[in-house]
Design a protein around this motif. Structure first.
Motif, PDB file in Angstrom:
ATOM      1  N   ARG A 109       0.840  -1.211   0.000  1.00 21.62           N
ATOM      2  CA  ARG A 109       0.000   0.000   0.000  1.00 21.62           C
ATOM      3  C   ARG A 109       0.870   1.255   0.000  1.00 21.62           C
ATOM      4  O   ARG A 109       0.581   2.227  -0.712  1.00 21.62           O
ATOM      5  CB  ARG A 109      -0.924  -0.033   1.214  1.00 21.62           C
ATOM      6  CG  ARG A 109      -1.901   1.121   1.288  1.00 21.62           C
ATOM      7  CD  ARG A 109      -2.841   0.907   2.466  1.00 21.62           C
ATOM      8  NE  ARG A 109      -3.846  -0.097   2.176  1.00 21.62           N
ATOM      9  CZ  ARG A 109      -4.433  -0.855   3.109  1.00 21.62           C
ATOM     10  NH1 ARG A 109      -4.057  -0.753   4.381  1.00 21.62           N
ATOM     11  NH2 ARG A 109      -5.373  -1.723   2.767  1.00 21.62           N
ATOM     12  N   GLU A 160       0.723   9.169  -5.949  1.00 25.83           N
ATOM     13  CA  GLU A 160       0.689  10.580  -5.551  1.00 25.83           C
ATOM     14  C   GLU A 160       1.729  11.389  -6.311  1.00 25.83           C
ATOM     15  O   GLU A 160       1.531  12.556  -6.623  1.00 25.83           O
ATOM     16  CB  GLU A 160       0.917  10.712  -4.046  1.00 25.83           C
ATOM     17  CG  GLU A 160      -0.289  10.292  -3.208  1.00 25.83           C
ATOM     18  CD  GLU A 160      -0.025  10.414  -1.726  1.00 25.83           C
ATOM     19  OE1 GLU A 160       1.174  10.465  -1.338  1.00 25.83           O
ATOM     20  OE2 GLU A 160      -1.000  10.439  -0.945  1.00 25.83           O
ATOM     21  N   LEU A 172      -5.625   0.852  -1.937  1.00 27.92           N
ATOM     22  CA  LEU A 172      -5.763   2.221  -1.473  1.00 27.92           C
ATOM     23  C   LEU A 172      -7.123   2.499  -0.841  1.00 27.92           C
ATOM     24  O   LEU A 172      -7.233   3.321   0.075  1.00 27.92           O
ATOM     25  CB  LEU A 172      -5.544   3.197  -2.640  1.00 27.92           C
ATOM     26  CG  LEU A 172      -4.138   3.266  -3.218  1.00 27.92           C
ATOM     27  CD1 LEU A 172      -4.099   4.184  -4.431  1.00 27.92           C
ATOM     28  CD2 LEU A 172      -3.132   3.734  -2.168  1.00 27.92           C
ATOM     29  N   ASN A 173      -8.152   1.834  -1.307  1.00 26.31           N
ATOM     30  CA  ASN A 173      -9.514   2.185  -0.909  1.00 26.31           C
ATOM     31  C   ASN A 173     -10.174   1.222   0.079  1.00 26.31           C
ATOM     32  O   ASN A 173     -11.239   1.542   0.607  1.00 26.31           O
ATOM     33  CB  ASN A 173     -10.398   2.288  -2.153  1.00 26.31           C
ATOM     34  CG  ASN A 173     -10.104   3.543  -2.962  1.00 26.31           C
ATOM     35  OD1 ASN A 173     -10.604   4.622  -2.656  1.00 26.31           O
ATOM     36  ND2 ASN A 173      -9.269   3.400  -3.982  1.00 26.31           N
ATOM     37  N   GLN A 211       0.749   4.028  -2.960  1.00 29.22           N
ATOM     38  CA  GLN A 211       0.323   5.390  -2.653  1.00 29.22           C
ATOM     39  C   GLN A 211       1.396   6.416  -2.989  1.00 29.22           C
ATOM     40  O   GLN A 211       1.100   7.455  -3.603  1.00 29.22           O
ATOM     41  CB  GLN A 211      -0.064   5.511  -1.176  1.00 29.22           C
ATOM     42  CG  GLN A 211      -0.547   6.905  -0.808  1.00 29.22           C
ATOM     43  CD  GLN A 211      -1.402   6.911   0.441  1.00 29.22           C
ATOM     44  OE1 GLN A 211      -1.944   5.891   0.824  1.00 29.22           O
ATOM     45  NE2 GLN A 211      -1.543   8.078   1.052  1.00 29.22           N
ATOM     46  N   ARG A 267     -11.832   2.425   3.302  1.00 32.31           N
ATOM     47  CA  ARG A 267     -10.875   3.225   4.037  1.00 32.31           C
ATOM     48  C   ARG A 267     -10.700   4.571   3.331  1.00 32.31           C
ATOM     49  O   ARG A 267     -10.950   4.705   2.133  1.00 32.31           O
ATOM     50  CB  ARG A 267      -9.521   2.512   4.187  1.00 32.31           C
ATOM     51  CG  ARG A 267      -8.801   2.257   2.885  1.00 32.31           C
ATOM     52  CD  ARG A 267      -7.550   1.416   3.095  1.00 32.31           C
ATOM     53  NE  ARG A 267      -6.582   2.019   3.970  1.00 32.31           N
ATOM     54  CZ  ARG A 267      -5.636   2.872   3.561  1.00 32.31           C
ATOM     55  NH1 ARG A 267      -5.547   3.217   2.278  1.00 32.31           N
ATOM     56  NH2 ARG A 267      -4.786   3.379   4.421  1.00 32.31           N
ATOM     57  N   GLU A 268     -10.274   5.573   4.089  1.00 30.81           N
ATOM     58  CA  GLU A 268     -10.027   6.885   3.520  1.00 30.81           C
ATOM     59  C   GLU A 268      -8.697   6.896   2.783  1.00 30.81           C
ATOM     60  O   GLU A 268      -7.735   6.277   3.214  1.00 30.81           O
ATOM     61  CB  GLU A 268     -10.026   7.947   4.617  1.00 30.81           C
ATOM     62  CG  GLU A 268     -11.364   8.139   5.325  1.00 30.81           C
ATOM     63  CD  GLU A 268     -12.440   8.624   4.361  1.00 30.81           C
ATOM     64  OE1 GLU A 268     -12.114   9.448   3.486  1.00 30.81           O
ATOM     65  OE2 GLU A 268     -13.591   8.191   4.497  1.00 30.81           O
ATOM     66  N   THR A 269      -8.647   7.615   1.665  1.00 34.25           N
ATOM     67  CA  THR A 269      -7.402   7.713   0.898  1.00 34.25           C
ATOM     68  C   THR A 269      -7.257   9.126   0.365  1.00 34.25           C
ATOM     69  O   THR A 269      -8.263   9.797   0.068  1.00 34.25           O
ATOM     70  CB  THR A 269      -7.357   6.714  -0.260  1.00 34.25           C
ATOM     71  OG1 THR A 269      -6.141   6.894  -0.999  1.00 34.25           O
ATOM     72  CG2 THR A 269      -8.543   6.898  -1.201  1.00 34.25           C
ATOM     73  N   SER A 270      -6.032   9.578   0.242  1.00 34.50           N
ATOM     74  CA  SER A 270      -5.769  10.933  -0.276  1.00 34.50           C
ATOM     75  C   SER A 270      -5.495  10.906  -1.780  1.00 34.50           C
ATOM     76  O   SER A 270      -5.263  11.957  -2.382  1.00 34.50           O
ATOM     77  CB  SER A 270      -4.559  11.537   0.456  1.00 34.50           C
ATOM     78  OG  SER A 270      -3.403  10.708   0.257  1.00 34.50           O
ATOM     79  N   VAL A 271      -5.509   9.717  -2.373  1.00 33.90           N
ATOM     80  CA  VAL A 271      -5.201   9.598  -3.792  1.00 33.90           C
ATOM     81  C   VAL A 271      -6.434   9.964  -4.614  1.00 33.90           C
ATOM     82  O   VAL A 271      -7.560   9.530  -4.325  1.00 33.90           O
ATOM     83  CB  VAL A 271      -4.748   8.155  -4.138  1.00 33.90           C
ATOM     84  CG1 VAL A 271      -4.517   8.028  -5.632  1.00 33.90           C
ATOM     85  CG2 VAL A 271      -3.471   7.831  -3.380  1.00 33.90           C
TER      86      VAL A 271
END
Length: 499
Positions: free
Chosen positions: A321, A329, A460-461, A325, A493-497
């Motif tokens: 992961r 990013e 990621l998610n 990520q 889950r939270e992701t910033s991507v």
């Protein structure tokens, strides 16, 4: 009327002739594994092979490594090779001597299932090798976009709750959506009837191949017309595909090369060849569905196995992961990004090393008598394969070969000059899930990027773990791995991507 003595003498003569023919045949000198090679008795050896094929191949590999042995199947002899020298020799023979396409046609009975119009002119394979592979960078954004729509639809979660998901069927649906985005485009890629046909065809075609091998050759065409599940699925898909095919034919006739918004997808690439060649709509559908088959079958199984193995070994999830990520990013969802994901690439390569989808690969059919450099004669009509599963579990080829080691190949790539040699899509005499040489699976580059897209998105998610059904216990049916059929628990889950 013939008396009993005359009948017995006639039977004895037939048996004697068969034994003499067997003793004088070049195949007699090739060692047999798994039972007797005597006429009639070999049939029972073939029945044994269908039940214990992996063990028989492992026995032959250990006993005759670096040479050729044969095993009886119920309808033919299988000539098995091992060792780098023989693998290189087999893959280097000309296609009019050792043929991959003829071997595949026999293995899957495609000439009777989809017809000779498609089976004898597999130009759609060339489209995969050229147009599809060369356009991966262009089509990746479409795959990612479709995954962002399809995955939440097929893995519905609520807040922080865990949802039980049947993994294989779910992955088939997601992969069918993502592949169809590239093969037929929207909105057809979201047509549930079409997607059901694509998934059914992938399963039906594999089933038909095994079923029709049991029929005498003379009865196979009739049996396929009456009993083929894949042909029924193709006929079911035609009313869905025909309006789209007809519309595109009209636009091709009207605008020709000046069609401004001409689709760039697999269906259109097929039509560009099929329309001038006056192919039937059935043949067009068969080519489209056959390509879908290769994508849906291999991709969904590989992702399913990877998810179960990671759920059983959760310590590998965070390193994967983190890699995904950081690279996404930095570079976004690109072919180059996936090329930098050495750990993810290694995971997939190790999945197919440790759990090869087929126990044998490098399939070839001898179109004439073939004499190998060591003097072994492969008779015309025989099928030749490599003992892939046995080789990929050989401790002399891979360190600690019986252990599943997700980052095995990532470490191997760190050595000087080894960076590209151990990539997922790279074939060699020691890694044969995709075959080897110029006839290696042409769709492996597309499949690799599709698998990486889906697994990256899931990593990621979602969090995922084993359900109350427990871990996957691998098993084989004939020479094919039975993929996991159970469920896993998924949680959003939270992701910033961004996508």
């Amino acid at each position: 009327m013939l008396d009993t003595t005359s009948v017995l003498w006639a039977l004895a003569a037939v048996l004697l002739t068969s034994i003499v023919k067997w003793r004088t045949s070049p195949m007699h000198v090739v060692p047999t594994v798994g039972g007797s090679s005597l006429p009639i008795l070999s049939y029972f050896a073939g029945r044994k092979f269908t039940q214990n094929g992996l063990r028989v191949l492992q026995e032959g590999y250990k006993k005759y490594y670096g040479s050729v042995f044969k095993v009886a199947m119920t309808d033919q002899w299988l000539y098995v090779v091992s060792g780098p020298s023989l693998i290189e020799e087999i893959r280097s023979w000309r296609v009019d001597e050792l043929s991959l396409s003829e071997a595949l046609a026999d293995s899957f009975q495609s000439k009777v299932v989809v017809g000779t119009e498609v089976a004898n002119n597999r130009y759609h394979v060339g489209l995969i090798k050229n147009e599809l592979t060369h356009n991966i960078q262009v089509i990746l954004p479409n795959i990612i976009d479709e995954l962002s729509l399809a995955v939440p639809e097929y893995i519905p979660t609520k807040g922080s709750e865990w949802a039980k998901v049947p993994v294989r069927t779910t992955m088939q649906r997601i992969v069918a959506r993502a592949s169809s985005r590239v093969f037929v485009g929207p909105p057809a890629c979201r047509n549930q009837e079409y997607l059901d046909c694509a998934i059914s065809y992938a399963n039906d075609f594999m089933y038909d191949g095994k079923s029709f091998q049991r029929f005498p050759r003379i009865f196979k065409p009739v049996a396929a017309l009456l009993f083929s599940n894949a042909r029924q699925t193709l006929r079911k898909s035609l009313p869905i595909l025909k309006p789209m095919i007809d519309e595109r034919k009209v636009m091709m006739a009207k605008y020709g090369d000046d069609w401004q918004d001409k689709p760039s997808d697999l269906l259109q690439w097929i039509l560009d060849i099929a329309v001038p060649g006056k192919e039937t709509d059935f043949a067009i559908a068969a080519r489209l569905m056959s390509t879908n088959l290769a994508s849906i079958h291999s991709t969904s199984i590989c992702v399913t196995i990877a998810l179960f193995l990671l759920a059983q070994k959760p310590e590998y999830v965070e390193p994967l992961r983190a890699e995904v990520q950081s690279i996404i990013e930095e570079e976004g969802w690109t072919k180059a990004s996936f090329g930098r994901m050495w750990k993810l690439d290694s995971l997939l390569k190790e999945v197919l090393r440790h759990w090869s989808l087929g126990a044998v690969t490098l399939l070839r059919r001898a179109l004439k008598d073939i004499k190998l450099r060591d003097g072994t004669v492969i008779p015309r009509g025989a099928t030749v394969v490599a003992a892939t599963d046995a080789m990929q579990h050989d401790g002399a080829v891979y360190d600690d070969a019986e252990r599943f080691d997700p980052f095995r190949f990532a470490r191997m790539r760190e050595a000087e000059g080894e960076a590209t040699k151990h990539q997922f899509v790279h074939t060699s005499v020691n890694y044969l899930p995709f075959g080897h040489g110029k006839h290696a699976c042409p769709g492996r580059f597309f499949v690799a990027n599709e698998i990486k897209s889906l697994l990256s998105y899931l990593l990621l998610n979602y969090d995922f773990k084993l359900s109350d059904e427990g871990p996957w216990i691998p098993s084989h049916q004939d020479l094919t791995l039975d993929p996991p059929a159970g469920s896993l628990l998924f949680r959003k889950r939270e992701t910033s991507v961004h996508y």
